[in-house]
Design an enzyme around this catalytic site. Structure first.
Site, PDB file in Angstrom:
ATOM      1  N   GLY A  13       0.828  -1.212   0.000  1.00 42.28           N
ATOM      2  CA  GLY A  13       0.000   0.000   0.000  1.00 42.28           C
ATOM      3  C   GLY A  13       0.853   1.249   0.000  1.00 42.28           C
ATOM      4  CG  ASN A  14      -0.251   4.657  -1.581  1.00 46.03           C
ATOM      5  OD1 ASN A  14      -0.944   5.518  -1.065  1.00 46.03           O
ATOM      6  ND2 ASN A  14      -0.650   3.972  -2.651  1.00 46.03           N
ATOM      7  NE  ARG A  15       5.094   6.694   4.792  1.00 45.91           N
ATOM      8  CZ  ARG A  15       5.281   6.036   5.936  1.00 45.91           C
ATOM      9  NH1 ARG A  15       4.329   6.020   6.833  1.00 45.91           N
ATOM     10  NH2 ARG A  15       6.417   5.414   6.144  1.00 45.91           N
ATOM     11  CB  SER A  16      -2.569   8.329  -0.528  1.00 46.95           C
ATOM     12  OG  SER A  16      -3.555   9.282  -0.797  1.00 46.95           O
TER      13      SER A  16
END
Ligand code: CTP
Length: 412
Positions: A208-211
């Protein structure tokens, strides 16, 4: 801390004004509640007095030495009328001063925001629509009502937006002025992606990512308040939908891709979007294989490395597939390096992706993600650059819509 006048009209939705009042005071504002006489048939003055810590009056005769009908309006930073009934809009448009609230509206120099709530027939009646047009022409903000369940069994446009959304929009007007909510997206279809995609590795793990989705949410909230019909394709964002916004939840880049194509082309609605905004952080890569059962330590399935495959660039695909007149907006998170500064990289990306506008975030040193503040530059394909100063994400959203609204093809 700002001085806010909270005008309350006499509709059932007046009960929500108590929650709005609470949200405003918790943000540190000094709120003076000015209800109409009929509003007090729905919510008692004691509730407003206790929650605001200020006296509550409805008539110009209540505290004559204070000359309240002049002073309250003159000293306010914002007058927020929630709910604004059909009758209140009519009295305001006619310039009446037959109670303390309408007198206050005539003496206010500050931004005025009406949040209408009424039955659909009353909202759509030409008399009400004329009154709304009159108030907007004079510079007041009249929010479009939310669509949904009304009092009783019926539903349609006329519902009061939720207190959290109204409070956020009130903050926006306090910081950026009434122009931030100009109804210049009225009748437009806007499709926005937000959040961050997740690429599964096995049934329990993902890349995933931090958005956080905060900037996409702000874009959706402000576009809806400016009159647009908004679809928000949301990748893994656990937040209530902003009022008037249809949320399409997705998880992976592929799900987001399919939803964006379908919503922007208008396959579902028979009407393509006027504006498409890719604010989501889409995974550039996904695991080549997804294990059908959980990957375990020590077993035969324990992975020693992770093989990845490139995902399609949704933004580039949307640019390639766009119908005539559709404006496509991309986002770019950039850092400067030895080969160029942030804007040099961003200009190259704008050309490479073929977008009309690129909203550029400088993400050097961990800025932006998950914060309520943002600072961007909006680059246009025609070479112009608009610097948007640091501010809350709603204010940044309003500045982005200003640039977009100048460029959308005029409506027939
Ligand atoms: N984007 C997309 N599909 C992808 C990756 C990104 O639609 N598979 C969109 C994002 O939503 C954003 C824009 O492309 O609007 C910029 O993405 P970014 O990842 O910054 O650009 P890249 O092309 O991946 O460039 P870089 O080489 O800098 O990573």
């Amino acid at each position: 801390m700002s001085q806010i006048v909270l005008g309350v009209g006499g509709g059932v939705a007046a009960y929500k004004s108590a929650l709005l009042l609470r949200a405003l005071t918790e943000s540190g504002h000094d709120v003076r509640v000015v209800p109409t006489v009929s509003a007090l048939r729905f919510v008692g003055a004691a509730t407003f007095e206790a929650l605001s810590g200020n006296p509550v009056s409805t008539e110009v005769w209540d505290d004559v030495p204070e000359v309240a009908h002049v002073r309250i309006g003159q000293t306010a930073d914002l007058v927020l009328v929630n709910p604004a009934t059909a009758d209140l809009l009519a009295r305001a448009a006619a310039g009446r001063a037959d109670d303390l609230l309408t007198a206050t509206l005539l003496t206010a120099h500050c931004p005025v925001v009406f949040v209408p709530a009424m039955h659909t027939e009353m909202w759509q009646h030409p008399a009400t629509q004329d009154n709304v047009a009159t108030l907007r022409r004079r510079g007041a903000v009249v929010l479009p009502p939310a669509v949904g369940r009304l009092t009783g069994p019926d539903s349609g446009p006329g519902r009061l937006p939720e207190p959290a959304d109204v409070a956020a929009l009130a903050e926006l007007v306090l910081s950026a002025g009434a122009g931030a909510l100009t109804p210049d997206l009225d009748g437009r279809r806007v499709v926005i992606s937000a959040g961050g995609t997740r690429e599964p590795l096995d049934p329990v793990r993902f890349l995933g990512n931090r958005s956080s989705g905060l900037q996409g949410w702000a874009l959706a909230r402000v576009a809806a308040a400016r009159g647009a019909e908004v679809v928000l394709v949301a990748a893994n964002v656990e937040r209530p939908a902003p009022f008037g916004v249809r949320v399409v939840p997705v998880e992976t880049a592929e799900e987001l891709r399919l939803a964006m194509h379908s919503e922007s082309s208008g396959r579902e609605t028979a009407r393509p979007a006027d504006v498409v905004v890719m604010a989501a952080a889409v995974a550039d890569f996904r695991p080549t294989t997804v294990a059908g059962s959980k990957l375990k330590k020590g077993g035969a399935t324990e992975p020693s490395s992770l093989e990845l495959v490139r995902n399609p660039d949704v933004l580039v695909e949307l640019v390639g597939a766009r119908p005539a007149g559709q404006l496509v907006v991309g986002f770019a998170a950039e850092t400067g390096d030895a080969e160029g500064d942030v804007l040099t990289h961003a200009r190259a990306k704008l050309a490479r992706k073929g977008v009309d506008l690129l909203v550029v975030n400088d993400v050097s040193a961990g800025r932006v993600f998950g914060r309520s503040e943002n600072e961007v530059t909006v680059l246009a394909a025609d070479g112009t650059a608009t610097a948007v100063p640091a501010g809350r994400k709603d204010a940044v959203a309003a500045a982005i819509w200003d640039v977009v609204a100048d460029r959308v093809v005029p409506q027939a």
